[in-house]
Write a protein that holds these residues in place. Structure first.
Motif, PDB file in Angstrom:
ATOM      1  N   UNK A  20       0.831  -1.208   0.000  1.00 53.63           N
ATOM      2  CA  UNK A  20       0.000   0.000   0.000  1.00 53.63           C
ATOM      3  C   UNK A  20       0.864   1.256   0.000  1.00 53.63           C
ATOM      4  N   UNK A  21       0.496   2.189  -0.877  1.00 47.50           N
ATOM      5  CA  UNK A  21       1.116   3.506  -0.903  1.00 47.50           C
ATOM      6  C   UNK A  21       0.000   4.547  -0.932  1.00 47.50           C
ATOM      7  N   UNK A  22       0.401   5.825  -1.004  1.00 50.44           N
ATOM      8  CA  UNK A  22      -0.598   6.890  -1.117  1.00 50.44           C
ATOM      9  C   UNK A  22      -1.349   6.827  -2.435  1.00 50.44           C
ATOM     10  N   UNK A  23      -0.790   6.154  -3.439  1.00 50.52           N
ATOM     11  CA  UNK A  23      -1.385   6.133  -4.766  1.00 50.52           C
ATOM     12  C   UNK A  23      -2.187   4.880  -5.091  1.00 50.52           C
ATOM     13  N   UNK A  24      -1.828   3.723  -4.466  1.00 50.76           N
ATOM     14  CA  UNK A  24      -2.477   2.484  -4.894  1.00 50.76           C
ATOM     15  C   UNK A  24      -2.193   1.371  -3.894  1.00 50.76           C
ATOM     16  N   UNK A  25      -2.953   0.268  -4.044  1.00 49.77           N
ATOM     17  CA  UNK A  25      -2.714  -0.963  -3.302  1.00 49.77           C
ATOM     18  C   UNK A  25      -2.511  -2.083  -4.313  1.00 49.77           C
ATOM     19  N   UNK A  26      -1.438  -2.848  -4.157  1.00 50.31           N
ATOM     20  CA  UNK A  26      -1.100  -3.924  -5.100  1.00 50.31           C
ATOM     21  C   UNK A  26      -1.110  -5.254  -4.367  1.00 50.31           C
ATOM     22  N   UNK A  27      -1.797  -6.234  -4.935  1.00 52.38           N
ATOM     23  CA  UNK A  27      -1.784  -7.590  -4.385  1.00 52.38           C
ATOM     24  C   UNK A  27      -1.172  -8.601  -5.354  1.00 52.38           C
ATOM     25  N   UNK A  28      -1.154  -8.251  -6.643  1.00 52.47           N
ATOM     26  CA  UNK A  28      -0.570  -9.109  -7.675  1.00 52.47           C
ATOM     27  C   UNK A  28       0.314  -8.253  -8.575  1.00 52.47           C
ATOM     28  N   UNK A  54       0.883   5.879 -11.949  1.00 51.88           N
ATOM     29  CA  UNK A  54       2.145   6.614 -12.058  1.00 51.88           C
ATOM     30  C   UNK A  54       2.505   6.886 -13.516  1.00 51.88           C
ATOM     31  N   UNK A  55       2.572   5.840 -14.328  1.00 51.45           N
ATOM     32  CA  UNK A  55       2.972   6.006 -15.735  1.00 51.45           C
ATOM     33  C   UNK A  55       1.780   6.135 -16.673  1.00 51.45           C
ATOM     34  N   UNK A  56       0.590   5.696 -16.235  1.00 52.93           N
ATOM     35  CA  UNK A  56      -0.579   5.704 -17.106  1.00 52.93           C
ATOM     36  C   UNK A  56      -0.641   4.534 -18.060  1.00 52.93           C
ATOM     37  N   UNK A  57       0.248   3.558 -17.900  1.00 52.14           N
ATOM     38  CA  UNK A  57       0.336   2.436 -18.841  1.00 52.14           C
ATOM     39  C   UNK A  57      -0.428   1.220 -18.315  1.00 52.14           C
ATOM     40  N   UNK A  58      -1.318   0.677 -19.138  1.00 46.48           N
ATOM     41  CA  UNK A  58      -2.045  -0.550 -18.815  1.00 46.48           C
ATOM     42  C   UNK A  58      -1.414  -1.721 -19.548  1.00 46.48           C
ATOM     43  N   UNK A  59      -1.737  -2.936 -19.138  1.00 45.86           N
ATOM     44  CA  UNK A  59      -1.205  -4.122 -19.815  1.00 45.86           C
ATOM     45  C   UNK A  59      -1.577  -4.157 -21.298  1.00 45.86           C
ATOM     46  N   UNK A  60      -2.862  -3.948 -21.660  1.00 43.53           N
ATOM     47  CA  UNK A  60      -3.191  -3.968 -23.094  1.00 43.53           C
ATOM     48  C   UNK A  60      -2.449  -2.890 -23.884  1.00 43.53           C
ATOM     49  N   UNK A  61      -2.281  -1.698 -23.286  1.00 41.84           N
ATOM     50  CA  UNK A  61      -1.581  -0.616 -23.985  1.00 41.84           C
ATOM     51  C   UNK A  61      -0.111  -0.965 -24.200  1.00 41.84           C
ATOM     52  N   UNK A  62       0.508  -1.564 -23.190  1.00 38.04           N
ATOM     53  CA  UNK A  62       1.908  -1.966 -23.317  1.00 38.04           C
ATOM     54  C   UNK A  62       2.063  -3.007 -24.421  1.00 38.04           C
ATOM     55  N   UNK A  63       1.201  -4.014 -24.391  1.00 37.72           N
ATOM     56  CA  UNK A  63       1.265  -5.071 -25.412  1.00 37.72           C
ATOM     57  C   UNK A  63       1.087  -4.499 -26.812  1.00 37.72           C
ATOM     58  N   UNK A  64       0.088  -3.646 -26.968  1.00 34.94           N
ATOM     59  CA  UNK A  64      -0.200  -3.097 -28.296  1.00 34.94           C
ATOM     60  C   UNK A  64       0.944  -2.222 -28.787  1.00 34.94           C
ATOM     61  N   UNK A  65       1.522  -1.426 -27.886  1.00 37.14           N
ATOM     62  CA  UNK A  65       2.619  -0.546 -28.285  1.00 37.14           C
ATOM     63  C   UNK A  65       3.809  -1.353 -28.798  1.00 37.14           C
ATOM     64  N   UNK A  66       4.136  -2.432 -28.114  1.00 40.81           N
ATOM     65  CA  UNK A  66       5.284  -3.252 -28.513  1.00 40.81           C
ATOM     66  C   UNK A  66       4.969  -4.029 -29.794  1.00 40.81           C
TER      67      UNK A  66
END
Length: 362
Positions: A20-28, A54-66
């Motif tokens: 947990x941070x001020x910006x988000x909670x991550x479990x995976x 933080x970066x604005x990047x989602x998994x689908x966006x990363x995949x599509x960009x590459x």
């Protein structure tokens, strides 16, 4: 050596406990892996986690960009011409720094293999071992104190304490509690993740100084875009202030440094778009006499190995926040950097030294 094939895969690794941070909670820890295969069969690895807050990047966006934009620029190109190759990748689209970082580190991995050198030696080789801090995520003060003691018992000498999620008074309780639990010898640094207002940041940091809480530095106390506010905090307190989310690019670094808005800079490959631009950020900071820290998002040892090689290569990178793989419940990476408590050792193999990744499905 020319790039023959570009592949992308998704990876999902549970954490030992929620982060947990001020910006988000991550479990995976979810990320996209990149595998570049050269015409001689050698393989380069890269990784990009999805960090929307933080970066604005989602998994689908990363995949599509590459897959759709960067792959056509890579296939058939010589790894030795990495300068022009990475410039083309960086010019191919605005943003998408995480996708660029994954491709960038895979290219550098192949470059190191082509030259027969571990990447940190190819890039400068200033250090042959690093020591990371350990991050205590934000929570109830007593729980944070317990987590801090557990980390110290595991051999960690530097703790990074997450704050900024709710009230400043609650944050002061957390910091006092952690200091009481771990004693005066342990180094404590704070990360507010943009969670404070300017006046309350100044007031609270001054209070910490008056109480003798011994804070090494405070990272990104105010909003990333508020450079005037960041400078106001930096000017008003004795504790060193570090810019993190305020600095993605060399241009951002130059603006922060020209304004003297921060005392230190945190470099993360997912912000800079990889090692190519990270080297420039560090070089600019070094010219201004400002030291850097290397950090990461919640990443596996693929991306953290690349960050560690950069840190080991550059004398001006003096602080290391590379504990992310220790937060994960599994480790699918074969090779790469090796952890013994807080110590990070480098493989003898060329490039990143990653032999393979056991691919996991989300």
């Amino acid at each position: 050596m020319k790039i023959r094939e570009v592949e992308v895969f998704r990876q999902a690794i549970p954490l030992h406990k929620p982060f947990r941070t001020a910006l988000r909670t991550v479990t995976v820890a979810e990320s996209v892996l990149v595998r570049l295969t050269a015409d001689d069969g050698r393989v380069g690895w890269g990784e990009a986690p999805a960090t929307l807050a933080i970066t604005g990047d989602s998994l689908p966006a990363i995949e599509a960009a590459i897959r759709d934009t960067m792959r056509p620029l890579l296939v058939g190109q010589s790894v030795l011409a990495h300068e022009a190759l990475l410039q083309a990748v960086n010019r191919s689209m605005i943003g998408n720094t995480s996708a660029k970082a994954a491709v960038d580190m895979a290219v550098y991995d192949l470059l190191g293999q082509q030259c027969g050198l571990p990447l940190y030696q190819l890039l400068g080789g200033a250090k042959d071992e690093l020591e990371t801090d350990f991050t205590v995520s934000v929570g109830a003060p007593v729980a944070m104190g317990e987590d801090a003691v557990e980390a110290v018992a595991g051999g960690f000498q530097v703790l990074k304490i997450k704050v900024g999620k709710d009230s400043i008074e609650r944050d002061l309780e957390r910091i006092r509690e952690v200091r009481q639990w771990v004693g005066p010898e342990i180094t404590i640094r704070l990360d507010a993740n943009q969670g404070w207002q300017v006046k309350e940041a100044i007031r609270s940091i001054r209070q910490m100084e008056e109480e003798g809480l011994g804070i090494e530095l405070v990272e990104q106390p105010v909003h990333a875009l508020d450079l005037d506010g960041l400078k106001a905090v930096t000017d008003a307190v004795d504790t060193p202030i570090m810019a993190d989310e305020s600095v993605f690019s060399p241009r951002h670094a130059l603006e922060v440094l020209k304004r003297r808005a921060a005392d230190l800079i945190n470099i993360k490959l997912m912000k800079t778009g990889g090692l190519y631009k990270a080297l420039r950020v560090n070089a600019i900071a070094e010219e201004y006499g400002v030291e850097c820290m290397i950090g990461s998002m919640i990443e596996s040892r693929v991306a953290v190995t690349a960050a560690a090689h950069l840190a080991a290569a550059q004398k001006n990178i003096t602080r290391f926040d590379l504990d992310a793989p220790l937060l994960l419940a599994a480790d699918p990476v074969e090779g790469g950097v090796c952890y013994t408590g807080r110590r990070i050792a480098f493989p003898a193999e060329p490039g990143l030294g990653i032999r393979g990744v056991i691919l996991t499905s989300p």
